[in-house]
Design a protein around this motif. Structure first.
Motif, PDB file in Angstrom:
ATOM      1  N   UNK A  40       0.798  -1.229   0.000  1.00 56.26           N
ATOM      2  CA  UNK A  40       0.000   0.000   0.000  1.00 56.26           C
ATOM      3  C   UNK A  40       0.827   1.273   0.000  1.00 56.26           C
ATOM      4  N   UNK A  41       2.053   1.223   0.455  1.00 58.28           N
ATOM      5  CA  UNK A  41       2.830   2.460   0.552  1.00 58.28           C
ATOM      6  C   UNK A  41       3.200   3.034  -0.806  1.00 58.28           C
ATOM      7  N   UNK A  42       3.228   2.181  -1.830  1.00 58.30           N
ATOM      8  CA  UNK A  42       3.576   2.662  -3.161  1.00 58.30           C
ATOM      9  C   UNK A  42       2.350   2.835  -4.042  1.00 58.30           C
ATOM     10  N   UNK A  48       3.931  10.299  -5.307  1.00 55.62           N
ATOM     11  CA  UNK A  48       4.169   9.187  -4.383  1.00 55.62           C
ATOM     12  C   UNK A  48       4.057   9.610  -2.926  1.00 55.62           C
ATOM     13  N   UNK A  49       3.175  10.555  -2.680  1.00 54.21           N
ATOM     14  CA  UNK A  49       2.962  11.021  -1.316  1.00 54.21           C
ATOM     15  C   UNK A  49       1.942  10.125  -0.627  1.00 54.21           C
ATOM     16  N   UNK A  50       2.064   9.998   0.673  1.00 60.72           N
ATOM     17  CA  UNK A  50       1.190   9.115   1.418  1.00 60.72           C
ATOM     18  C   UNK A  50       0.767   9.820   2.704  1.00 60.72           C
ATOM     19  N   UNK A  51      -0.425  10.428   2.723  1.00 58.83           N
ATOM     20  CA  UNK A  51      -0.861  11.115   3.930  1.00 58.83           C
ATOM     21  C   UNK A  51      -1.328  10.173   5.031  1.00 58.83           C
ATOM     22  N   UNK A  88      -4.670   6.557  10.277  1.00 65.42           N
ATOM     23  CA  UNK A  88      -4.915   7.973  10.526  1.00 65.42           C
ATOM     24  C   UNK A  88      -4.395   8.777   9.337  1.00 65.42           C
ATOM     25  N   UNK A  89      -4.788  10.022   9.275  1.00 62.27           N
ATOM     26  CA  UNK A  89      -4.298  10.892   8.214  1.00 62.27           C
ATOM     27  C   UNK A  89      -3.397  11.957   8.832  1.00 62.27           C
ATOM     28  N   UNK A  90      -2.288  12.189   8.189  1.00 63.94           N
ATOM     29  CA  UNK A  90      -1.357  13.226   8.609  1.00 63.94           C
ATOM     30  C   UNK A  90      -1.690  14.473   7.797  1.00 63.94           C
ATOM     31  N   UNK A  91      -2.344  15.441   8.421  1.00 62.25           N
ATOM     32  CA  UNK A  91      -2.777  16.638   7.691  1.00 62.25           C
ATOM     33  C   UNK A  91      -1.607  17.519   7.264  1.00 62.25           C
ATOM     34  N   UNK A  92      -0.420  17.227   7.754  1.00 63.66           N
ATOM     35  CA  UNK A  92       0.759  17.990   7.343  1.00 63.66           C
ATOM     36  C   UNK A  92       1.789  17.077   6.665  1.00 63.66           C
ATOM     37  N   UNK A  96       6.788  16.104   4.816  1.00 59.21           N
ATOM     38  CA  UNK A  96       7.653  14.942   4.649  1.00 59.21           C
ATOM     39  C   UNK A  96       7.941  14.643   3.175  1.00 59.21           C
ATOM     40  N   UNK A  97       7.520  15.514   2.283  1.00 63.13           N
ATOM     41  CA  UNK A  97       7.689  15.261   0.855  1.00 63.13           C
ATOM     42  C   UNK A  97       9.155  15.067   0.448  1.00 63.13           C
ATOM     43  N   UNK A  98      10.100  15.868   0.943  1.00 65.84           N
ATOM     44  CA  UNK A  98      11.499  15.617   0.552  1.00 65.84           C
ATOM     45  C   UNK A  98      11.938  14.191   0.921  1.00 65.84           C
ATOM     46  N   UNK A  99      11.489  13.701   2.068  1.00 62.82           N
ATOM     47  CA  UNK A  99      11.820  12.339   2.492  1.00 62.82           C
ATOM     48  C   UNK A  99      11.176  11.320   1.552  1.00 62.82           C
ATOM     49  N   UNK A 100       9.927  11.567   1.159  1.00 64.79           N
ATOM     50  CA  UNK A 100       9.216  10.650   0.258  1.00 64.79           C
ATOM     51  C   UNK A 100       9.900  10.606  -1.109  1.00 64.79           C
ATOM     52  N   UNK A 101      10.313  11.752  -1.604  1.00 63.00           N
ATOM     53  CA  UNK A 101      10.989  11.804  -2.900  1.00 63.00           C
ATOM     54  C   UNK A 101      12.303  11.042  -2.822  1.00 63.00           C
TER      55      UNK A 101
END
Length: 108
Positions: A40-42, A48-51, A88-92, A96-101
């Motif tokens: 599910x993470x991909x 490729x963001x995952x809230x 849960x959803x992380x509203x922010x 973490x987008x730089x980490x996801x990229x």
């Protein structure tokens, strides 16, 4: 472009899938939970963001702490389950987008 799913896959995922009301008390192997998370993470998302954030509760102590927060009808089922997943959803999540990229760039 990939081929569409065949009828067997569509039946499994959508047409014949039903909610389970009983669970085995046997513990789930951590490797199975990791494989599920890896699926599910991909998922296909923008950049490729995952809230979503997931907590897998597998210990008896953890389940006992969680049970009072559940509705009465779900307590027995949850206590019997090999694992409980809190979603849960992380509203922010965008912070973490730089980490996801970076993770995507390392993907095999």
């Amino acid at each position: 472009m990939r081929s569409p799913l065949d009828d067997t896959a569509l039946d499994t995922v959508f047409r014949e899938a039903r909610t389970h009301y009983g669970f085995h008390a046997q513990p789930l192997d951590e490797a199975i939970l990791r494989r599920l998370y890896d699926l599910l993470k991909w998922g296909p998302t923008s950049m490729n963001s995952q809230p979503a954030r997931y907590v897998f509760v597998v210990s008896e102590e953890g389940k006992s702490r969680l049970l009072p927060a559940l509705s009465a009808g779900n307590r027995d089922k949850a206590h019997q389950a090999g694992a409980i997943v809190i979603v849960a959803v992380d509203s922010r999540f965008y912070e973490h987008m730089p980490e996801a990229v970076s993770q995507f760039a390392q993907r095999p």
